[in-house]
Structures are given as structure tokens and as C-alpha cells.
Write a protein that holds these residues in place. Structure first.
Motif, PDB file in Angstrom:
ATOM      1  N   VAL A 292       0.646  -1.159  -0.060  1.00 12.31           N
ATOM      2  CA  VAL A 292       0.010   0.202   0.146  1.00 12.31           C
ATOM      3  C   VAL A 292       0.963   1.224  -0.147  1.00 12.31           C
ATOM      4  O   VAL A 292       0.459   2.204  -0.398  1.00 12.31           O
ATOM      5  CB  VAL A 292      -1.023   0.065   1.220  1.00 12.31           C
ATOM      6  N   ALA A 296      -1.119   5.210  -1.827  1.00 10.66           N
ATOM      7  CA  ALA A 296      -2.070   5.792  -0.764  1.00 10.66           C
ATOM      8  C   ALA A 296      -3.287   6.262  -1.634  1.00 10.66           C
ATOM      9  O   ALA A 296      -4.421   6.490  -0.979  1.00 10.66           O
ATOM     10  CB  ALA A 296      -1.149   6.509  -0.009  1.00 10.66           C
ATOM     11  N   SER A 309      -5.676  -0.575   2.173  1.00  6.88           N
ATOM     12  CA  SER A 309      -5.043   0.904   2.526  1.00  6.88           C
ATOM     13  C   SER A 309      -5.775   1.254   3.502  1.00  6.88           C
ATOM     14  O   SER A 309      -5.146   2.427   4.522  1.00  6.88           O
ATOM     15  CB  SER A 309      -5.152   1.732   1.262  1.00  6.88           C
TER      16      SER A 309
END
Length: 419
Positions: A292, A296, A309
Motif C-alpha cells: 500500500v 495511498a 489501504s
């Protein structure tokens, strides 16, 4: 002066031990079947005009946990009960401390761990034949209702009126109504992951919402990992058909992944130490942070990266105080992030306590026990990456921990051919 003579048991009347065994089996069947079915029963009554409420659901769960305790008392204490007892008292103390520090009462962590402890202890005492029969009955019930849902959705809605029941028992603010009569999230939306085989809403069967059904399939996989060698061909066919049908009609990414992982794991798990399951949680979290990190922007999208995320962002936003003492004001916003949910509801110590229990309480001496231990850990730790409460709902957690407890006792001692 003289003791009152004790009459021998009348003909046809069981003696003390047999009486307790019969009562225990009755309790076992109630606490094994009712957790998965009580919502459907209350919903059917609600659909007939007998209005349900959250209090009714809470009362049923409380009664089931009390019956678990009664079942354990019927058979007396056992040395292996120490693990569940310690977990329960740890959860009680942790819940009290967290509530006092946060100046509010929040019993969910205690309730979640009570389910884990109670059903582990009942599983210790259960016959594997009873556990096998319970899964057979529940699979038949889930399959029949699932087929009704797939073939004639209006009949399914008329039988249970899921949206109306969830409004009455959970509150409108959590379960929005829609014109289908189903739980809103089961309807899905354009662009969501789908195998494209079944058209229409995501299936729910007797669970009335779309998350617990794939959870049931995942628990069924754990059961199959430990019992595949000794269940009948008809049971194998029933369970496998049901798991595949759930995965394809519910379109759950997580249960689909667990099906593939556990199919391969059936052959690999017996060669792995159960204690190594402790590494799954840190590996999952580290992988999520690595994957992740550079993406983002995917925060909140309904795909694998988007769901991960959320977990990464929530964990990164926790302060040192929230890690150590919890943060009950954040609980309602943590349901899509299981690790964050456990931390804010019980602090990092609650998460660590549960992690220790998962590592040391399940048995790992035989191949069957190691299969169940690894299946349990993979299911729990993977699902916590994308959801907070699903692995603790009594609808499926009761069955899961019955299997885990049963494998510690007689359920883990398979025939020599299985070793």
C-alpha cells in the motif's frame, strides 16, 4: 441416625453419568445450531408481525453463552480449560480498564473473547461425530435457503424481510433500507468484483447479510481441513458444493482466496509447526504496508489495495496513547480494519492477548490438528486485514471455535491412515 437409602435408577432411566452426557449433548446441539440460525428465526417471526429488536438478539446471545457455561459445568472442570478461562478473565480486566480510561462502557471485546473461550471449552467436550452431524445439518439448511434465494428472490425476501429485520435489530443508521427488501450492502454496485456467473444481489442465505455467508464458508473450510479423511462421500460432496456455490454467488474476494490457500494448505500444513502461525499476523501487516505504501491514492476504493489501504492508514494514524490505552471513540469507524478495531476497542494488549491465544491454545500434535490450527490462523489474520467484526460474530465464530476445541480432544485423534 440412619442414612436415607438411595434408590437405584428406575428401569429405562439413565444413571448420573449417562444423564449428564445426554444433557450435555442437548446443550451442545442448541449452542452449535442456534448461533447460525437465530437471526433467521427472529427475522421470520419479524416478517410475520412479531416485531424484533436489538434487545432480543442480545438476549439470545447471552442465553447461548450461559448455556455454554452450563454445558461445561455438567461435565466438570478440565485441565485444558485453563486457556479459555485465562482468556475470559484477561478480556474482562482489559475491558474494565479500557472503559475506565476512556470514561465509557464498551463490552464488545469481552463479548468477543467470551465467544472464543466458551465455544473452545464446549468443543473440548464434544464428540467429533456430533460436530460432524452439526455441520451436516447446518450445511443442508444454508444450502436450501441459498437455493431459494438464488432461484426465487421474492420468496426469500417474503420469508425473512432482511432489511426490515436489520432495521429493527440493528438500527437504521447502520443498515440502510432499499426497495429490494435486502440489506443494502448485499445489492452491490457497478464495478464491484464479481465472477459474473450469478446475476443479482450478493447472496446471504440464513445470515441475512452478505458478510457472514462467506465467513461460514471459510469456517466450513477449517472443518474440512481437520475432518476430510473421515467424513462420508456424501458429506464431502455437500460441503464442497456449498462452499463453491457460496464463493461464486457471494463474490467474496477473501473467501475465494481462502479456498485456494486452504486447498494447497491441506497438503502443506501437516509439515508446519503450529507455533509458526504466530508469524502470519506480522507478515500480513508488513506485506500490507509494503504493497500500500506507494499507492495511498487507492484509499477507500473497493478493491484489494483499497481495503488494505484503510487498514494501513488507520494503523498509521494511531497515537501512542491510543495504542496503549485504546480509543473507544474510534470504534465505530474501525469496522473495516480488524487490527485497528481490536486495538481501539481493547488496546494493543488486547490484540496481543488474542494473538497469544491463537498461537498456543489450538493443538498441533497430529496432522489433522496442524491443518486446523493453520486454517484457523490464516482465516483470522487475513480477514482482520479487511474487516473488524466478521470473525467475531457468533453466527460463525461459534462453529469455528467448536472445531478448534474439538481438535484438541478426541477430534484430533484420527485413524492411523490419516497420519
Amino acid at each position: 441416625m440412619y442414612g436415607v437409602p438411595v434408590a437405584a435408577p428406575a428401569a429405562g432411566r439413565p444413571g448420573g453419568e449417562e444423564w449428564r452426557a445426554q444433557r450435555f449433548r442437548l446443550c451442545l446441539w442448541i449452542v452449535a445450531v442456534l448461533p447460525s440460525t437465530y437471526n433467521a428465526i427472529l427475522a421470520a417471526l419479524n416478517a410475520q408481525g412479531l416485531r424484533s429488536s436489538r434487545a432480543a438478539a442480545v438476549a439470545v446471545e447471552g442465553g447461548i453463552l450461559a448455556l455454554c457455561m452450563a454445558a461445561c459445568f455438567l461435565t466438570g472442570g478440565r485441565r485444558r480449560d485453563l486457556g479459555p478461562i485465562l482468556l475470559f478473565f484477561f478480556a474482562a480486566i482489559q475491558a474494565i480498564v479500557t472503559s475506565l480510561i476512556n470514561e465509557t462502557i464498551y463490552p464488545d471485546f469481552l463479548r468477543n473473547m467470551a465467544i472464543v473461550a466458551a465455544f473452545t471449552a464446549v468443543g473440548y467436550r464434544a464428540s467429533w461425530r456430533d460436530i460432524r452431524a452439526v455441520f451436516r445439518i447446518l450445511s443442508i439448511i444454508v444450502l436450501v435457503v441459498l437455493l431459494i434465494e438464488l432461484i426465487h428472490l421474492p420468496l426469500y425476501v417474503a420469508m425473512f424481510q432482511p432489511a426490515s429485520y436489520l432495521q429493527a435489530s440493528r438500527g437504521l443508521e447502520e443498515f440502510s433500507l432499499n426497495d429490494t427488501g435486502l440489506f443494502a450492502n448485499a445489492v452491490g454496485f457497478q464495478g464491484r468484483f464479481s465472477f459474473g456467473i450469478f446475476q443479482g444481489p450478493r447472496t446471504s442465505s440464513i445470515f441475512l447479510e452478505q458478510v457472514s455467508l462467506p465467513g461460514f464458508a471459510s469456517v466450513l473450510l477449517v472443518f474440512l481441513l481437520g475432518n476430510w479423511q473421515r467424513i462420508s462421500k456424501s458429506d464431502k460432496a455437500l460441503h464442497v458444493i456449498l462452499v463453491v456455490l457460496i464463493v461464486l454467488s457471494n463474490n467474496s474476494r477473501t473467501s475465494s482466496a481462502l479456498l485456494v490457500i486452504n486447498a494447497a494448505g491441506y497438503y502443506a500444513y501437516p509439515y508446519l509447526s503450529g507455533r509458526l502461525t504466530a508469524a502470519i499476523m506480522p507478515i500480513c501487516l508488513l506485506t500490507a504496508f509494503i504493497v500500500v505504501g506507494p499507492t495511498a491514492a487507492s484509499l477507500g476504493t473497493d478493491d484489494t489495495i483499497g481495503r488494505l489501504s484503510i487498514t494501513v492508514a488507520d494503523l498509521m494514524n494511531l497515537s501512542a496513547s491510543e495504542l496503549i490505552f485504546g480509543s473507544l471513540s474510534k470504534v465505530t469507524h474501525a469496522y473495516d480494519s480488524g487490527y485497528n478495531y481490536l486495538i481501539v476497542s481493547s488496546s494493543i494488549w488486547g490484540l496481543l492477548g488474542f494473538w497469544i491465544y491463537l498461537t498456543f491454545v489450538p493443538a498441533s500434535q497430529t496432522p489433522a490438528q496442524r491443518r486446523v490450527h493453520w486454517g484457523l490462523a490464516v482465516y483470522i489474520y487475513l480477514w482482520l486485514m479487511i474487516g473488524g467484526t466478521a470473525v467475531f460474530t457468533m453466527k460463525t465464530a461459534a462453529l469455528l471455535w467448536l472445531v478448534v476445541g474439538n481438535m484438541v480432544s478426541g477430534g484430533g485423534n484420527l485413524d492411523k491412515a490419516d497420519h
